[in-house]
Design an enzyme around this catalytic site. Structure first.
Site, PDB file in Angstrom:
ATOM      1  N   GLU A  59      33.896  40.754  13.068  1.00  0.00           N
ATOM      2  CA  GLU A  59      33.811  41.650  11.867  1.00  0.00           C
ATOM      3  C   GLU A  59      35.004  41.355  10.939  1.00  0.00           C
ATOM      4  OE1 GLU A  59      33.295  45.011   9.408  1.00  0.00           O
ATOM      5  OE2 GLU A  59      31.976  43.676  10.451  1.00  0.00           O
ATOM      6  N   HIS A  62      34.590  38.262   8.906  1.00  0.00           N
ATOM      7  CA  HIS A  62      33.681  38.743   7.640  1.00  0.00           C
ATOM      8  C   HIS A  62      34.455  39.316   6.561  1.00  0.00           C
ATOM      9  CE1 HIS A  62      30.152  39.823   5.475  1.00  0.00           C
ATOM     10  NE2 HIS A  62      30.231  40.921   5.814  1.00  0.00           N
ATOM     11  N   HIS A 124      22.485  46.508   1.457  1.00  0.00           N
ATOM     12  CA  HIS A 124      23.574  45.645   1.746  1.00  0.00           C
ATOM     13  C   HIS A 124      23.296  44.096   1.391  1.00  0.00           C
ATOM     14  CE1 HIS A 124      27.064  43.603   3.724  1.00  0.00           C
ATOM     15  NE2 HIS A 124      27.782  44.157   2.877  1.00  0.00           N
ATOM     16  N   HIS A 216       5.235  42.623   7.129  1.00  0.00           N
ATOM     17  CA  HIS A 216       6.131  41.492   6.776  1.00  0.00           C
ATOM     18  C   HIS A 216       5.657  40.170   6.836  1.00  0.00           C
ATOM     19  CE1 HIS A 216       9.990  39.479   5.912  1.00  0.00           C
ATOM     20  NE2 HIS A 216      10.121  38.955   6.917  1.00  0.00           N
ATOM     21  N   HIS A 278      17.180  31.721   9.453  1.00  0.00           N
ATOM     22  CA  HIS A 278      16.359  32.488   8.712  1.00  0.00           C
ATOM     23  C   HIS A 278      16.949  32.990   7.431  1.00  0.00           C
ATOM     24  CE1 HIS A 278      12.442  34.490   8.308  1.00  0.00           C
ATOM     25  NE2 HIS A 278      13.184  35.664   8.142  1.00  0.00           N
TER      26      HIS A 278
END
Length: 302
Positions: A59, A62, A124, A216, A278
């Site tokens: 975190e 990031h 986000h 999806h 992905h």
């Protein structure tokens, strides 16, 4: 020399935003959202954390990369705003890149301080894609202006194809949100096999995690067929425009690789590598798709 520095900042900023997107996926898929607790911009009450857990450092990394990316985005935007006052689309994209990078940061802060929710987390990721796309487009225009004979993108298409690109962009963005919703509602393994869904052709029941993932899948299949049709139409009607066919071919490859990564996510039970691949493929695909939209709809020079 100044042009070289501008190109370097543009490329570095684009790569930095891409890394931010991927690190955001890493934070989510490793459960590191609260690695710094509910503190922002501090991490567990400190500027530099001293915790030993990997969640904290994921975190924190990031956040650091997001800060560096924001500086590069602002530097590029200011430079472009001053130097290219009358170039079509440059100032708009400069403002967009700054707006989306800070909106992305705000949503990340909101998720940490006020709690994680599926809607906020999905939003986000969607804003992160817009931030990356703005940087890709602005960087393309920077290279064009610096060396138009070498880097100019010439896409001359008729109105139906322009609308096809725009509708593809809108549909893709909705599809991205459906994928983010699958992840943030923990529906990634709603169907534990492929191409069937838990051994059935259709999910049972529909209103379930299996139904969310199945929807999806169906939307992704529609996109794949749509892109194949677009590529065939482009090859037939715009034979002289190699750039158009090449971009569509790259897009199709990225969507196919994204689908393969999605299948491996299921078969490997959420392997982290395929989760990141992905996210990488969808980000690259969306960036190139926006190139088709912007340059395909750009007014032709008289």
């Amino acid at each position: 020399m100044r042009s070289t520095w501008l190109k370097m900042i543009s490329v570095a900023g684009t790569l930095a935003v891409l890394i931010v997107v991927l690190m955001g996926a890493l934070v989510t898929n490793t459960g590191s959202e609260y690695g710094c607790g509910n503190n922002w911009p501090l991490c567990n009450g400190k500027v530099i954390p001293d915790a030993q857990t990997h969640h904290t450092w994921i975190e924190y990394s990031h956040r650091v990369v997001s800060g560096l990316a924001s500086l590069l985005v602002v530097a590029q935007a200011v430079w472009v705003w001053i130097r290219f006052k009358h170039v079509w689309g440059m100032r708009f994209l400069a403002c967009s890149s700054v707006f989306f990078i800070f909106l992305q940061a705000f949503l990340g802060m909101a998720a940490v301080v006020w709690g994680q929710s599926s809607v906020v987390l999905a939003l986000h990721f969607g804003i992160s894609l817009l931030s990356f796309a703005s940087m890709v487009l602005l960087t393309c225009l920077v290279f064009e202006q610096v060396n138009p004979n070498r880097y100019r993108i010439n896409l001359s298409v008729r109105t139906p194809m322009k609308w096809n690109f725009i509708l593809l962009g809108i549909y893709t963005y909705l599809l991205v949100y459906s994928g983010a919703f699958v992840r943030h509602t923990e529906s990634s393994l709603g169907c534990t096999d492929f191409p069937l869904c838990n051994g059935h052709l259709f999910p049972e029941p529909w209103m379930s995690k299996a139904g969310v993932q199945y929807l999806h899948r169906a939307l992704a299949l529609i996109l794949l067929v749509w892109l194949i049709g677009t590529l065939i139409a482009a090859i037939k009607r715009y034979k002289s425009q190699e750039q158009l066919s090449n971009l569509l071919f790259i897009i199709l490859i990225l969507v196919f690789l994204q689908a393969v990564a999605g299948i491996f996510i299921i078969t490997t039970k959420m392997n982290l590598l395929f989760l990141l691949l992905h996210a990488f493929f969808v980000t690259g695909y969306f960036g190139i798709l926006t190139i088709l939209i912007l340059f395909g709809c750009r007014p032709e020079k008289k």
